[in-house]
Design an enzyme around this catalytic site. Structure first.
Site, PDB file in Angstrom:
ATOM      1  N   ASP A   1       0.805  -1.147   0.218  1.00 59.71           N
ATOM      2  CA  ASP A   1       0.132   0.030  -0.144  1.00 59.71           C
ATOM      3  C   ASP A   1       0.752   1.259   0.169  1.00 59.71           C
ATOM      4  OD1 ASP A   1      -2.045  -1.727   0.385  1.00 59.71           O
ATOM      5  OD2 ASP A   1      -1.931  -1.798   2.350  1.00 59.71           O
TER       6      ASP A   1
ATOM      7  N   GLY B   1       0.917   1.507  -7.526  1.00 61.22           N
ATOM      8  CA  GLY B   1      -0.005   1.564  -8.680  1.00 61.22           C
ATOM      9  C   GLY B   1      -0.084   2.734  -9.238  1.00 61.22           C
TER      10      GLY B   1
ATOM     11  N   ALA C   1      -3.233  -7.954  -3.766  1.00 66.35           N
ATOM     12  CA  ALA C   1      -2.758  -6.660  -4.047  1.00 66.35           C
ATOM     13  C   ALA C   1      -3.904  -5.795  -4.469  1.00 66.35           C
ATOM     14  CB  ALA C   1      -1.936  -6.598  -5.106  1.00 66.35           C
TER      15      ALA C   1
ATOM     16  N   HIS D   1      -4.201  -2.205  -6.389  1.00 67.45           N
ATOM     17  CA  HIS D   1      -3.586  -1.009  -6.868  1.00 67.45           C
ATOM     18  C   HIS D   1      -4.574   0.008  -7.556  1.00 67.45           C
ATOM     19  CE1 HIS D   1       0.127  -3.453  -8.026  1.00 67.45           C
ATOM     20  NE2 HIS D   1       0.089  -3.131  -6.652  1.00 67.45           N
TER      21      HIS D   1
ATOM     22  N   ARG E   1       4.017 -29.121  -6.046  1.00 65.15           N
ATOM     23  CA  ARG E   1       4.375 -29.663  -7.403  1.00 65.15           C
ATOM     24  C   ARG E   1       3.111 -30.175  -8.046  1.00 65.15           C
ATOM     25  NH1 ARG E   1       9.474 -31.961  -5.406  1.00 65.15           N
ATOM     26  NH2 ARG E   1       8.119 -32.034  -3.750  1.00 65.15           N
TER      27      ARG E   1
ATOM     28  N   THR F   1       3.260 -12.425   3.384  1.00 66.20           N
ATOM     29  CA  THR F   1       2.317 -12.877   2.313  1.00 66.20           C
ATOM     30  C   THR F   1       3.322 -14.390   1.752  1.00 66.20           C
ATOM     31  OG1 THR F   1       1.261 -12.945   0.476  1.00 66.20           O
ATOM     32  CG2 THR F   1       3.307 -11.649   0.410  1.00 66.20           C
TER      33      THR F   1
ATOM     34  N   ASP G   1       1.860  14.702   0.699  1.00 62.99           N
ATOM     35  CA  ASP G   1       0.602  15.666   0.481  1.00 62.99           C
ATOM     36  C   ASP G   1      -0.176  15.314   1.768  1.00 62.99           C
ATOM     37  OD1 ASP G   1       0.314  13.074  -1.121  1.00 62.99           O
ATOM     38  OD2 ASP G   1      -1.965  13.763  -1.182  1.00 62.99           O
TER      39      ASP G   1
HETATM   40  P1  IMP Z   1      -2.131 -12.594   2.091  1.00 61.47           P
HETATM   41  O1  IMP Z   1      -1.179 -12.180   1.090  1.00 61.47           O
HETATM   42  O2  IMP Z   1      -3.635 -12.442   1.486  1.00 61.47           O
HETATM   43  O3  IMP Z   1      -1.971 -14.189   2.658  1.00 61.47           O
HETATM   44  O4  IMP Z   1      -1.984 -11.843   3.347  1.00 61.47           O
HETATM   45  C1  IMP Z   1      -0.787 -12.185   4.367  1.00 61.47           C
HETATM   46  C2  IMP Z   1      -0.391 -10.596   4.848  1.00 61.47           C
HETATM   47  O5  IMP Z   1      -0.134  -9.966   3.994  1.00 61.47           O
HETATM   48  C3  IMP Z   1      -1.574 -10.029   5.729  1.00 61.47           C
HETATM   49  O6  IMP Z   1      -1.087  -9.084   6.764  1.00 61.47           O
HETATM   50  C4  IMP Z   1      -2.168  -9.018   4.603  1.00 61.47           C
HETATM   51  O7  IMP Z   1      -2.982  -8.154   5.090  1.00 61.47           O
HETATM   52  C5  IMP Z   1      -0.775  -8.656   3.974  1.00 61.47           C
HETATM   53  N1  IMP Z   1      -0.852  -8.214   2.429  1.00 61.47           N
HETATM   54  C6  IMP Z   1      -0.973  -9.073   1.465  1.00 61.47           C
HETATM   55  N2  IMP Z   1      -1.289  -8.310   0.288  1.00 61.47           N
HETATM   56  C7  IMP Z   1      -1.131  -7.168   0.724  1.00 61.47           C
HETATM   57  C8  IMP Z   1      -1.189  -5.747   0.181  1.00 61.47           C
HETATM   58  O8  IMP Z   1      -1.155  -5.602  -1.040  1.00 61.47           O
HETATM   59  N3  IMP Z   1      -1.109  -4.513   0.876  1.00 61.47           N
HETATM   60  C9  IMP Z   1      -1.140  -4.696   2.203  1.00 61.47           C
HETATM   61  N4  IMP Z   1      -1.073  -5.825   2.684  1.00 61.47           N
HETATM   62  C10 IMP Z   1      -0.930  -6.932   2.192  1.00 61.47           C
HETATM   63 MG    MG Z   2      -2.811  -1.822  -1.715  1.00 58.00          MG
END
Ligand code: IMP
Ligand code: MG
Length: 456
Positions: A14, A18, A45, A47, A150, A248, A341
């Site tokens: 975050d 994007g 994600a 974006h 696999r 993740t 900003d």
């Molecule tokens: P998962 O990727 O959905 O398995 O989440 C695992 C951890 O990563 C959690 O704490 C989510 O909130 C964080 N997370 C996964 N993708 C994002 C992202 O794009 N932005 C912020 N946090 C993320």
């Molecule tokens: Mg995001």
């Protein structure tokens, strides 16, 4: 000039990747044709970009499965390490074709793994357990587990081939005890049929996009295309190098992109995106979060809620020590600082290390609970960026109010920014050892001050 760039988040996701990718693509396309590639992660994600639609209206467009290139008519590619959710991808593609008349070429690696209904459901089910991660429930953990295993990996090649029904059946049988245990289905045969029906049309639609991607990417490189590699999530969520277990499941560090796409690291710039203050959703600590006015005020001013899950994000003070480590891991050439900003008229502290067992250190440990307290630089920073608008609110509402001042900053460049902010950048560069080459002052494409490419 050919723009060859990989964009990576330096914190916990975050960071505004994007928006920056969209900006870089829009600029680069003025010179050459462009391809935008996603190299890992999935619909976890989100974006968010603000782009002009075909009727010239400014619209918010959020991509989860596809790279942001959809709003710019660039070609797009999906790499082999991506958790590819075909249902969500087709939804986004359809929307992009309506909004932006999207006509770019689409390529999906034959190796890319397919994220299906049971991955999402297994993820959601796991999250109901006492011990969980606070995932986005997009199926990411179960998907990468299958990939690593696999035989349970369904590649895009399998997905669009005649043998898909048998392959899917085989995989469902192998996963039978998980599927029954999580009450995803009671009848494997019926579930198999259900999935085949749900994917019949999508498989036909996507089949034309299969490529041995590593060779296509080389051709793009040789033909002089701009190549923009779009990272997802952020460095501290990397499966090996993040804050395990609150991470993740993908390998998201920028250098990982190159071998999976058949591209040479040495020709590319790696640009780290740093949100001026770090945020985090889900479980896991933020080392520089302090129980004071800073976090709540930023959440309100900046509207810090997740694009994927809508959850409120936790906000900490700038953590330069954490960013310095991310720069080291990703081999960054430059940093673009976003959400600048959203901070003004506040006392901004900058984290430069941690106290662990009573000792000062710059090193971020795996176990963040070892951190007794953060160490801050012995001065604070403050500035007024928006004259006459001390009380900031939602960035989109602010947009019209601040337009003139923003345009002037962008036109007049770094030197026209308030002294306090310039000092912040100077001290940041000194500590982190990698230059801030761009400063984002708003969500739109034309709201970034100076992107200097002559680095690294
Ligand atoms: P998962 O990727 O959905 O398995 O989440 C695992 C951890 O990563 C959690 O704490 C989510 O909130 C964080 N997370 C996964 N993708 C994002 C992202 O794009 N932005 C912020 N946090 C993320
Ligand atoms: Mg995001």
């Amino acid at each position: 000039m050919q723009t060859l760039v990989a964009v990576i988040g330096l914190q916990f996701g975050d960071e505004g990747k994007g928006k920056i990718v969209d900006k870089i693509v829009a600029e680069a396309q003025k010179n050459n044709k462009t391809v935008v590639v996603r190299f890992q992660g999935g619909t976890n994600a989100g974006h968010t970009i603000y782009a002009k639609d075909k009727d010239n209206n400014l619209v918010e467009f959020i991509t989860h499965a596809a790279p942001t290139g959809l709003a710019t008519n660039a070609d797009i590619a999906i790499g082999p390490s991506v958790a590819f959710d075909p249902e969500r991808f087709v939804e986004e593609l359809t929307k992009a074709r309506e909004l932006f008349n999207y006509t770019g070429r689409i390529m999906i690696s034959e190796r890319t793994g397919m994220l299906l209904d049971y991955h999402r459901k297994l993820d959601a089910w796991k999250e109901t357990k006492a011990k969980n991660i606070g995932t986005t429930k997009s199926g990411i953990g179960p998907f990468y587990k299958d990939n690593a295993d696999r035989l349970t990996r369904i590649t895009f090649y399998d997905y669009v081939s005649e043998h898909f029904p048998e392959k899917l059946k085989e995989v469902l049988e192998m996963k039978k005890s998980d599927l029954l245990g999580a009450k995803i289905t009671e009848d494997i045969d019926a579930y198999h049929k259900e999935l085949l029906t749900a994917h019949e049309k999508i498989r036909k639609e996507l089949k034309q996009y299969i490529e041995i991607l590593e060779y296509r990417m080389r051709e793009y490189l040789d033909k002089g295309y701009n190549i923009i590699i779009e990272g997802a999530q952020g460095t501290n969520l990397d499966n090996d190098m993040g804050t395990i277990p609150d991470v993740t499941s993908s390998h998201l560090l920028a250098p990982h992109a190159f071998p999976t796409l058949g591209l040479p690291r040495k020709l590319f710039k790696i640009i780290g995106i740093e949100k001026i203050y770090p945020t985090r959703v889900g479980n896991g600590k933020l080392p520089t979060l302090e129980e004071d006015v800073f976090g709540p005020k930023v959440v309100k001013n900046a509207g810090e809620f997740g694009a994927t899950t809508g959850r409120e994000r936790r906000v900490g003070y700038p953590d330069w020590a954490l960013v310095k480590r991310s720069v080291m891991l990703n081999d960054c050439d430059g940093i673009i600082m976003t959400r600048t900003d959203c901070l003004q008229n506040m006392d901004i502290k900058a984290g430069i290390g941690y106290v662990i067992k009573g000792e000062k250190t710059e090193e971020l440990p795996l176990d963040l609970s070892l951190i007794e307290k953060p160490i801050f630089l012995d001065k604070t920073f403050s500035w007024i960026l928006w004259k006459g608008h001390e009380d900031l609110s939602n960035p989109l509402e602010m947009d019209a109010l601040l337009k003139e001042q923003r345009t002037n900053y962008v036109k007049n460049g770094f030197d026209s920014l308030p002294e306090g902010l310039k000092d912040y950048v100077k001290e940041h560069d000194k500590f982190v050892g990698c230059p801030i080459i761009g400063i984002s002052l708003g969500p739109g494409r034309d709201e970034t001050v100076d992107i200097k490419w002559n680095v690294g």
